[in-house]
Write a protein that holds these residues in place. Structure first.
Motif, PDB file in Angstrom:
ATOM      1  N   GLU A   1     -14.816 116.315  19.856  1.00  0.00           N
ATOM      2  CA  GLU A   1     -15.806 115.949  18.850  1.00  0.00           C
ATOM      3  C   GLU A   1     -15.714 114.453  18.577  1.00  0.00           C
ATOM      4  OE1 GLU A   1     -15.754 118.125  15.248  1.00  0.00           O
ATOM      5  OE2 GLU A   1     -15.817 120.093  16.221  1.00  0.00           O
ATOM      6  N   MET A   2     -16.845 113.843  18.294  1.00  0.00           N
ATOM      7  CA  MET A   2     -16.835 112.417  17.989  1.00  0.00           C
ATOM      8  C   MET A   2     -16.159 112.170  16.646  1.00  0.00           C
ATOM      9  SD  MET A   2     -19.994 109.729  17.403  1.00  0.00           S
ATOM     10  CE  MET A   2     -20.198 110.179  15.658  1.00  0.00           C
ATOM     11  N   PRO A   3     -15.113 111.338  16.615  1.00  0.00           N
ATOM     12  CA  PRO A   3     -14.502 110.980  15.329  1.00  0.00           C
ATOM     13  C   PRO A   3     -15.521 110.255  14.449  1.00  0.00           C
ATOM     14  CG  PRO A   3     -13.068 110.384  17.162  1.00  0.00           C
ATOM     15  CD  PRO A   3     -14.392 110.748  17.756  1.00  0.00           C
ATOM     16  N   PRO A   4     -15.486 110.474  13.151  1.00  0.00           N
ATOM     17  CA  PRO A   4     -16.458 109.832  12.247  1.00  0.00           C
ATOM     18  C   PRO A   4     -16.488 108.313  12.369  1.00  0.00           C
ATOM     19  CG  PRO A   4     -15.246 111.547  11.098  1.00  0.00           C
ATOM     20  CD  PRO A   4     -14.582 111.388  12.432  1.00  0.00           C
ATOM     21  N   THR A   5     -15.338 107.704  12.682  1.00  0.00           N
ATOM     22  CA  THR A   5     -15.295 106.237  12.745  1.00  0.00           C
ATOM     23  C   THR A   5     -16.130 105.673  13.891  1.00  0.00           C
ATOM     24  OG1 THR A   5     -13.247 106.400  14.033  1.00  0.00           O
ATOM     25  CG2 THR A   5     -13.032 106.058  11.653  1.00  0.00           C
ATOM     26  N   ASN A   6     -16.390 106.488  14.908  1.00  0.00           N
ATOM     27  CA  ASN A   6     -17.154 105.992  16.057  1.00  0.00           C
ATOM     28  C   ASN A   6     -18.628 105.770  15.746  1.00  0.00           C
ATOM     29  OD1 ASN A   6     -14.720 107.426  17.588  1.00  0.00           O
ATOM     30  ND2 ASN A   6     -15.673 105.982  19.008  1.00  0.00           N
ATOM     31  N   ILE A   7     -19.072 106.199  14.572  1.00  0.00           N
ATOM     32  CA  ILE A   7     -20.479 106.038  14.226  1.00  0.00           C
ATOM     33  C   ILE A   7     -20.873 104.568  14.175  1.00  0.00           C
ATOM     34  CG2 ILE A   7     -20.153 105.983  11.721  1.00  0.00           C
ATOM     35  CD1 ILE A   7     -22.999 107.748  13.640  1.00  0.00           C
ATOM     36  N   LYS A   8     -19.924 103.675  13.870  1.00  0.00           N
ATOM     37  CA  LYS A   8     -20.254 102.250  13.801  1.00  0.00           C
ATOM     38  C   LYS A   8     -20.632 101.692  15.170  1.00  0.00           C
ATOM     39  CE  LYS A   8     -17.136  99.111  13.134  1.00  0.00           C
ATOM     40  NZ  LYS A   8     -16.062  98.307  12.526  1.00  0.00           N
ATOM     41  N   GLN A   9     -20.220 102.383  16.234  1.00  0.00           N
ATOM     42  CA  GLN A   9     -20.579 101.931  17.573  1.00  0.00           C
ATOM     43  C   GLN A   9     -22.019 102.295  17.931  1.00  0.00           C
ATOM     44  OE1 GLN A   9     -17.133 103.827  19.619  1.00  0.00           O
ATOM     45  NE2 GLN A   9     -16.613 101.737  20.237  1.00  0.00           N
ATOM     46  N   ALA A  10     -22.664 103.062  17.072  1.00  0.00           N
ATOM     47  CA  ALA A  10     -24.049 103.481  17.312  1.00  0.00           C
ATOM     48  C   ALA A  10     -25.028 102.686  16.458  1.00  0.00           C
ATOM     49  CB  ALA A  10     -24.198 104.975  17.026  1.00  0.00           C
ATOM     50  N   THR A  11     -24.655 101.466  16.100  1.00  0.00           N
ATOM     51  CA  THR A  11     -25.495 100.674  15.201  1.00  0.00           C
ATOM     52  C   THR A  11     -26.192  99.528  15.933  1.00  0.00           C
ATOM     53  OG1 THR A  11     -23.552  99.347  14.592  1.00  0.00           O
ATOM     54  CG2 THR A  11     -24.117 101.213  13.164  1.00  0.00           C
ATOM     55  N   LEU A  12     -27.318  99.109  15.360  1.00  0.00           N
ATOM     56  CA  LEU A  12     -28.098  97.986  15.884  1.00  0.00           C
ATOM     57  C   LEU A  12     -28.682  97.191  14.723  1.00  0.00           C
ATOM     58  CD1 LEU A  12     -30.213  99.555  18.807  1.00  0.00           C
ATOM     59  CD2 LEU A  12     -28.348  97.907  19.049  1.00  0.00           C
ATOM     60  N   ILE A  13     -29.095  95.972  15.027  1.00  0.00           N
ATOM     61  CA  ILE A  13     -29.906  95.179  14.109  1.00  0.00           C
ATOM     62  C   ILE A  13     -31.285  95.038  14.753  1.00  0.00           C
ATOM     63  CG2 ILE A  13     -28.006  93.932  13.023  1.00  0.00           C
ATOM     64  CD1 ILE A  13     -28.513  91.626  14.964  1.00  0.00           C
ATOM     65  N   PRO A  14     -32.318  94.654  13.999  1.00  0.00           N
ATOM     66  CA  PRO A  14     -33.672  94.591  14.553  1.00  0.00           C
ATOM     67  C   PRO A  14     -33.822  93.723  15.802  1.00  0.00           C
ATOM     68  CG  PRO A  14     -33.768  94.501  12.171  1.00  0.00           C
ATOM     69  CD  PRO A  14     -32.313  94.444  12.535  1.00  0.00           C
ATOM     70  N   SER A  15     -33.078  92.624  15.893  1.00  0.00           N
ATOM     71  CA  SER A  15     -33.245  91.726  17.040  1.00  0.00           C
ATOM     72  C   SER A  15     -32.331  92.080  18.211  1.00  0.00           C
ATOM     73  CB  SER A  15     -32.988  90.277  16.617  1.00  0.00           C
ATOM     74  OG  SER A  15     -31.681  90.123  16.114  1.00  0.00           O
ATOM     75  N   ALA A  16     -31.607  93.194  18.112  1.00  0.00           N
ATOM     76  CA  ALA A  16     -30.664  93.582  19.164  1.00  0.00           C
ATOM     77  C   ALA A  16     -31.187  94.749  19.988  1.00  0.00           C
ATOM     78  CB  ALA A  16     -29.313  93.949  18.561  1.00  0.00           C
TER      79      ALA A  16
ATOM     80  N   ARG B   1     -24.554  89.437  10.004  1.00  0.00           N
ATOM     81  CA  ARG B   1     -24.456  88.518   8.865  1.00  0.00           C
ATOM     82  C   ARG B   1     -24.977  87.132   9.249  1.00  0.00           C
ATOM     83  NH1 ARG B   1     -19.946  90.155   7.584  1.00  0.00           N
ATOM     84  NH2 ARG B   1     -18.656  88.721   8.794  1.00  0.00           N
ATOM     85  N   LEU B   2     -24.654  86.679  10.454  1.00  0.00           N
ATOM     86  CA  LEU B   2     -25.120  85.371  10.929  1.00  0.00           C
ATOM     87  C   LEU B   2     -26.640  85.300  10.928  1.00  0.00           C
ATOM     88  CD1 LEU B   2     -24.637  82.611  12.472  1.00  0.00           C
ATOM     89  CD2 LEU B   2     -24.826  83.971  14.571  1.00  0.00           C
ATOM     90  N   LEU B   3     -27.287  86.373  11.370  1.00  0.00           N
ATOM     91  CA  LEU B   3     -28.739  86.376  11.518  1.00  0.00           C
ATOM     92  C   LEU B   3     -29.462  86.899  10.290  1.00  0.00           C
ATOM     93  CD1 LEU B   3     -28.993  87.622  15.220  1.00  0.00           C
ATOM     94  CD2 LEU B   3     -28.821  85.286  14.347  1.00  0.00           C
ATOM     95  N   GLY B   4     -28.703  87.341   9.289  1.00  0.00           N
ATOM     96  CA  GLY B   4     -29.318  87.843   8.069  1.00  0.00           C
ATOM     97  C   GLY B   4     -30.096  89.124   8.276  1.00  0.00           C
ATOM     98  N   GLU B   5     -29.589  89.988   9.147  1.00  0.00           N
ATOM     99  CA  GLU B   5     -30.283  91.233   9.455  1.00  0.00           C
ATOM    100  C   GLU B   5     -29.435  92.439   9.046  1.00  0.00           C
ATOM    101  OE1 GLU B   5     -31.836  91.475  13.400  1.00  0.00           O
ATOM    102  OE2 GLU B   5     -32.510  89.386  13.424  1.00  0.00           O
TER     103      GLU B   5
END
Length: 231
Positions: A109-124, A83-87
Motif C-alpha cells: 500500500e502507498m504510505p501516506p507520506t508519498n502523496i507529496k510526490q503526486a503534487t504539481l504547480i500550474p506551470s509544471a 514558493r519561488l514562483l508564487g504558485e
C-alpha cells in the motif's frame, strides 16, 4: 541559453555520497550546445534552498535540480520551486494513481507520506519516473525553464535520457566540442606563455592545466554543426 545545476541534499555536504549527477549533466549539456555557467550544492534547508533558487532564477535561463523529490519532510524541492514562483502546490489525481499502482504492483500500500510526490504547480508538467516513485517537474515560466529530477543517479539519468534531453534537443541549435592535447617536457607556465595569444579567443576557448601525466591544453569550440566545431 545559460544553464545552472543545483544538487540538493545534506548528504552531499557531509561527504556521505559523491555527486555524480553534476558531471553527467555538464557533459550532456555540452552535447546540446548549452552553456553551463554555474553549479552548486545545497543542503535540505528551506531557507538556503530558496535563496539558491532565487539567485539561479535571476541569472540563468535553464535550471537543473537533482534531489529533494522524495516523500519525507526534508525533501523540499517542490515546495521551494512553488514558493519561488508564487504558485500553489496541489495533488494531481493522475500522479497519485500512478504512485498507488507502483506500490500495488509490488503487493504494497502507498504510505501516506508519498502523496507529496503526486503534487504539481500550474506551470509544471510531470516527468514520468518508472524507476521510482518520484516524478520530475518540467517548469516553464517567464522565458525560463526549471527541471527538477530525482537524486538517485539511475533514476535521474533515465529521466534525463528519456524525457529531458529530447525536449531540450528540440530547441538546441549548437554543439560544444572539447579536445585535450597532452604536452610533455614543458612546464605549465611555459605552455601558457606559448599559447598566450590564443587564450583570449572567445571561440574556441583554451585552458592550460598541470596534470600528473603532463600539461593538458583543453580546446573547446561551439558551433551549429559538429564538423564546424571540429574544424
Amino acid at each position: 541559453m545559460r544553464a545552472e545545476i543545483i544538487s540538493i541534499g545534506t548528504e552531499l555536504l557531509l561527504g556521505e555520497i559523491v555527486d555524480t549527477n553534476t558531471p553527467f549533466l555538464a557533459n550532456q549539456l555540452s552535447l546540446l550546445g548549452i552553456d553551463l555557467y554555474f553549479t552548486s550544492a545545497v543542503g535540505d534547508n528551506s531557507e538556503r534552498l530558496s535563496r539558491v533558487l532565487k539567485q539561479a532564477w535571476q541569472r540563468s535561463e535553464l535550471i537543473l535540480t537533482t534531489g529533494g523529490l522524495g516523500p519525507t519532510q526534508d525533501d523540499i524541492t517542490r515546495e521551494a520551486i512553488a514558493r519561488l514562483l508564487g504558485e500553489e502546490i496541489k495533488v494531481d489525481p493522475g500522479l497519485k494513481e500512478d504512485i498507488v499502482n507502483f506500490f500495488a504492483q509490488r503487493g504494497l500500500e502507498m504510505p501516506p507520506t508519498n502523496i507529496k510526490q503526486a503534487t504539481l504547480i500550474p506551470s509544471a508538467t510531470a516527468l514520468p519516473n518508472p524507476q521510482g516513485t518520484a516524478p520530475g517537474w518540467w517548469v516553464e515560466k517567464d522565458g525560463r525553464i526549471i527541471v527538477a529530477m530525482p537524486g538517485p543517479p539511475s533514476e535521474m539519468q533515465f529521466m534525463w535520457q528519456n524525457e529531458v534531453f529530447p525536449r531540450l534537443q528540440d530547441g538546441a541549435g549548437a554543439i560544444i566540442l572539447s579536445r585535450v592535447v597532452k604536452i610533455f617536457g614543458l612546464s605549465e607556465p611555459k605552455v601558457d606563455e606559448l599559447v598566450a595569444h590564443l587564450l583570449s579567443s572567445p571561440n574556441p576557448t583554451m585552458g592550460v592545466y598541470a596534470k600528473l601525466d603532463g600539461v593538458h591544453l583543453r580546446i573547446t569550440a561551439k558551433a551549429t554543426q559538429r564538423k564546424e566545431a571540429e574544424e
